[in-house]
Structure formats: structure tokens, C-alpha cells
Design an enzyme around this catalytic site. Sequence first.
Site, PDB file in Angstrom:
ATOM      1  N   TYR A 106       0.834  -1.209   0.000  1.00 59.65           N
ATOM      2  CA  TYR A 106       0.000   0.000   0.000  1.00 59.65           C
ATOM      3  C   TYR A 106       0.864   1.253   0.000  1.00 59.65           C
ATOM      4  O   TYR A 106       0.651   2.174  -0.805  1.00 59.65           O
ATOM      5  CB  TYR A 106      -0.910  -0.028   1.221  1.00 59.65           C
ATOM      6  CG  TYR A 106      -1.867   1.129   1.328  1.00 59.65           C
ATOM      7  CD1 TYR A 106      -3.084   1.107   0.664  1.00 59.65           C
ATOM      8  CD2 TYR A 106      -1.574   2.243   2.116  1.00 59.65           C
ATOM      9  CE1 TYR A 106      -3.973   2.166   0.767  1.00 59.65           C
ATOM     10  CE2 TYR A 106      -2.454   3.302   2.224  1.00 59.65           C
ATOM     11  CZ  TYR A 106      -3.654   3.256   1.547  1.00 59.65           C
ATOM     12  OH  TYR A 106      -4.530   4.300   1.650  1.00 59.65           O
ATOM     13  N   LYS A 145       1.054   4.002  -3.031  1.00 59.47           N
ATOM     14  CA  LYS A 145       0.636   5.379  -2.800  1.00 59.47           C
ATOM     15  C   LYS A 145       1.808   6.355  -2.975  1.00 59.47           C
ATOM     16  O   LYS A 145       1.628   7.468  -3.477  1.00 59.47           O
ATOM     17  CB  LYS A 145       0.034   5.520  -1.407  1.00 59.47           C
ATOM     18  CG  LYS A 145      -1.326   4.845  -1.244  1.00 59.47           C
ATOM     19  CD  LYS A 145      -2.403   5.515  -2.081  1.00 59.47           C
ATOM     20  CE  LYS A 145      -3.784   4.983  -1.741  1.00 59.47           C
ATOM     21  NZ  LYS A 145      -4.869   5.635  -2.517  1.00 59.47           N
TER      22      LYS A 145
END
Length: 258
Positions: free
Chosen positions: A162, A166
Site C-alpha cells: 500500500y 501510494k
Amino acid sequence: MTSQDLPRPLTGRRALITGASRGIGADIARAFAAAGADLVLSARDASSLEEPARRLAAEHGVRTAVLAADLADPDVPDRLWAEASALMEGLDVLVNNAGLSHPETVQTLDTAHFDETLRVNLRAPALLAARAGAAMAASGGGAILTIASAAALRPLAEHYAYSTAKAGLVMATRTLALELGEHGVRANSICPTVVLTDMGQTVWGEQPAKAAPMLARIPLSRFAQPREVSDVAVWLASDAASMINGAEIPVDGGYLVS
């Protein structure tokens, strides 16, 4: 006073919001409609958007449309932008919100989860933003909003894929700002800490032992509410933020400076 208290600052703007069926995306859709924007709302299941889209149109007098889009599909970014643009005869704002997370440690990292996270959280929104940015540059300008995360700027345990995705998307957004600013396209990232959506409330708000270490790192000693992200999104999409380009706006209560 917030940006949403001003007289409909997005009147006349046409926006595509991904991941609009729940959580932050649903609240941004509400805020944009209240601010006067016409909306194309997308999610994997378009039927989940039909009633909210009708309600927003009736309550706020804006146009709404819905599109199904599974961002794990490699062909979706090009198709989604083309179809959304056709529905509104052009778009002025993209809100890249859709994403997913498979929390797991580096030691237990699952390759399939890693690949899916990069497809949905990096590849799809980066390509969608590129297509949006090119179209906006050709038509005189626009705004691209990336809903990133504080985890893009500061590592978070059990969020290897993640955070990687991002962080890459934040850099993609900076590059859009650099290349397309001269054409009137602004690109910015919003980087929240934990947001108490329904899912966030279940994972964090209802598990004090899990939440306590995170809260201890936030000077305001609380997590964010969806509206606090939506307020920033409305502002960034409006003329009030006309000189904001290539920025990462934290909505984190001071987490990144603690």
C-alpha cells in the site's frame, strides 16, 4: 467556515470520482454535488451508485451519471476516461480515490496481493490521471486530485504494498503538475491519516488496542472524519486553490511532524 460553506464554488465543473460508492469517495461525491459540480461516479458495481446519484441530483440540482469500472482490469483507465468524458461532453476535475489494501507484514507478503495493490492503487490511477491530464491540457485546464495517504510519505507497518503504491502515485501526481502546469492543469495529492469511514470505524474505532499506538503519534489525538478530507478536495478543485500545484496536503492531525 469551510470551503463547502461558500456559495457553490464548483458550479459549472464536471468531475469524475472513482471509488464513489462508499467511504471517502461517497463523501467527496456529496461534497462536490453540494458545491455545484456535475458528477460521473464510478465503482466496480455501478448499481450501488444509482440511488446515491439520483439523490444527489435531486438534492443539489446537478447532473449525475454512473459507470462501472474495475480498476484491476488493465483496459479500464482508457475506457473509463473516454466514457466519462462523453457523458459530460468533457471533464474539468478528476478525483482519483479508488483503492484497496491488504495489510500484511513483509515476512508474510503475498505476491498476488502485492500485484493487485499496485494494479489498483498505482497503475490504474496513474494512467487515468495521465489520460485526464492530456485531455484537460488540450481543452484549457483542469484539476487532478489524488487521494493518497500519510502512508505515502511515512512508512506504516503492515502496509508494504500500500505504501509503495501510494508513494508512487504521489510522485506521478508531482510529475503531472510539472509537465502540465503550463497548460492550466493543476495536480495535487491529499494525504490523510486513518479516516473514520464505516470501514475505518470498524478497523480502528472499534479496536482500541489497535488504535492506541497510532493515536499516540497524532498530536490532535484523533483520527480524521470523511468531511475533513472532502473539504480539502472541494478547495483544491476550486478557484480558491488556483495557485496550488504539485502539493501533498496532509489531513493527519500532525502525524507527519510527530
